[in-house]
Design a protein around this motif. Structure first.
Motif, PDB file in Angstrom:
ATOM      1  N   GLY A  37       0.785  -1.219   0.000  1.00 55.46           N
ATOM      2  CA  GLY A  37       0.000   0.000   0.000  1.00 55.46           C
ATOM      3  C   GLY A  37       0.818   1.271   0.000  1.00 55.46           C
ATOM      4  N   ALA A  38       2.118   1.138   0.175  1.00 60.80           N
ATOM      5  CA  ALA A  38       2.989   2.308   0.143  1.00 60.80           C
ATOM      6  C   ALA A  38       3.831   2.365  -1.123  1.00 60.80           C
ATOM      7  CB  ALA A  38       3.905   2.309   1.370  1.00 60.80           C
ATOM      8  N   SER A  39       3.594   1.434  -2.055  1.00 61.28           N
ATOM      9  CA  SER A  39       4.493   1.301  -3.197  1.00 61.28           C
ATOM     10  C   SER A  39       4.219   2.295  -4.322  1.00 61.28           C
ATOM     11  CB  SER A  39       4.437  -0.127  -3.751  1.00 61.28           C
ATOM     12  OG  SER A  39       3.114  -0.451  -4.151  1.00 61.28           O
ATOM     13  N   THR A  40       2.972   2.740  -4.478  1.00 63.18           N
ATOM     14  CA  THR A  40       2.629   3.759  -5.477  1.00 63.18           C
ATOM     15  C   THR A  40       1.504   4.617  -4.903  1.00 63.18           C
ATOM     16  OG1 THR A  40       0.791   2.652  -6.631  1.00 63.18           O
ATOM     17  CG2 THR A  40       3.053   2.056  -7.304  1.00 63.18           C
ATOM     18  N   PRO A  41       1.347   5.861  -5.365  1.00 64.58           N
ATOM     19  CA  PRO A  41       0.237   6.685  -4.880  1.00 64.58           C
ATOM     20  C   PRO A  41      -1.128   6.045  -5.123  1.00 64.58           C
ATOM     21  CG  PRO A  41       1.866   8.064  -5.977  1.00 64.58           C
ATOM     22  CD  PRO A  41       2.272   6.642  -6.227  1.00 64.58           C
ATOM     23  N   ASP A  42      -1.290   5.353  -6.257  1.00 67.42           N
ATOM     24  CA  ASP A  42      -2.567   4.696  -6.550  1.00 67.42           C
ATOM     25  C   ASP A  42      -2.876   3.623  -5.512  1.00 67.42           C
ATOM     26  OD1 ASP A  42      -3.187   5.570  -9.625  1.00 67.42           O
ATOM     27  OD2 ASP A  42      -1.031   5.307  -9.283  1.00 67.42           O
ATOM     28  N   TYR A  43      -1.860   2.816  -5.198  1.00 70.12           N
ATOM     29  CA  TYR A  43      -2.052   1.778  -4.195  1.00 70.12           C
ATOM     30  C   TYR A  43      -2.315   2.381  -2.816  1.00 70.12           C
ATOM     31  CZ  TYR A  43      -0.679  -2.314  -7.013  1.00 70.12           C
ATOM     32  OH  TYR A  43      -0.624  -3.337  -7.926  1.00 70.12           O
TER      33      TYR A  43
END
Length: 209
Positions: A37-43
């Protein structure tokens, strides 16, 4: 979102490796999150506002079921970024409308570059809408009937989270018996995670702290 898709074979666009997803990560805002959940802004937005939160309603659950099916073979990030286009293409996933689609709609969807253009998945989405209309109890009630009791303890890492469970296997069998397609045990468990039938946020995640 299938965690298995996140775990699969090294890095690609939008797909973290196993090391990225198994533990909590402290974000730029100082909040601890499940690693994926911290890997991309979308996630991050999806993790913080949707994943693991209870969702009810036939059309809402039909949308999630359909998007999980379209994810097969792809990363969930791809589906997230195309979700607005999917909603436009599929009449906001109103079951009654999609169930009425014919060959002209299949052709229209196959020509829509904004979505995943896969004939088998498109035809399954239409067939699943028709199957949902035939459920006397409604899709939401059927799906939620397979929700297990809440976990007694939260997982410490996603290595502890299964890809399927007896409940998701039973859900998949029940759906198949009623004419649904592209909803196997793994997809069913991903649907359960996404819609809060199970809550697999890690211990310490700020969403559940």
């Amino acid at each position: 979102m299938r965690l298995g898709a996140l775990r699969g074979g090294g890095r690609s666009a939008g797909r973290p490796s196993l090391d990225d997803v198994t533990n909590l990560v402290i974000g730029a805002d100082g909040a601890p999150r499940c690693g994926w959940g911290a890997s991309t802004p979308d996630y991050t937005v999806y993790h913080d506002t949707e994943w693991g939160r209870p969702l009810h309603g036939d059309d809402a659950l039909y949308e999630r079921m359909t998007l999980e099916a379209f994810q097969s073979g792809l990363s969930w990030l791809t589906i997230l970024r195309k979700r607005a286009a999917f909603r436009l293409a599929f009449d906001d996933f109103r079951i009654a409308d999609v169930a009425d689609y014919g060959e002209a709609d299949v052709a229209r969807l196959l020509g829509d570059a904004g979505i995943v253009r896969n004939r088998a998945k498109i035809e399954a989405a239409i067939g699943n809408a028709r199957a949902a209309l035939d459920l006397p109890e409604g899709l939401s009630a059927l799906l939620w009937s397979f929700a297990p009791p809440p976990r007694s303890t939260r997982p410490g890492s996603f290595a502890e989270v299964p890809s399927s469970t007896p409940q998701s296997t039973a859900m998949a069998k029940a759906l198949k018996k009623r004419g649904f397609r592209f909803v196997g045990p793994t997809t069913a468990y991903a649907l359960m995670q996404a819609t809060g039938m199970v809550d697999d946020h890690l211990a310490g995640c700020h969403v559940v702290a």
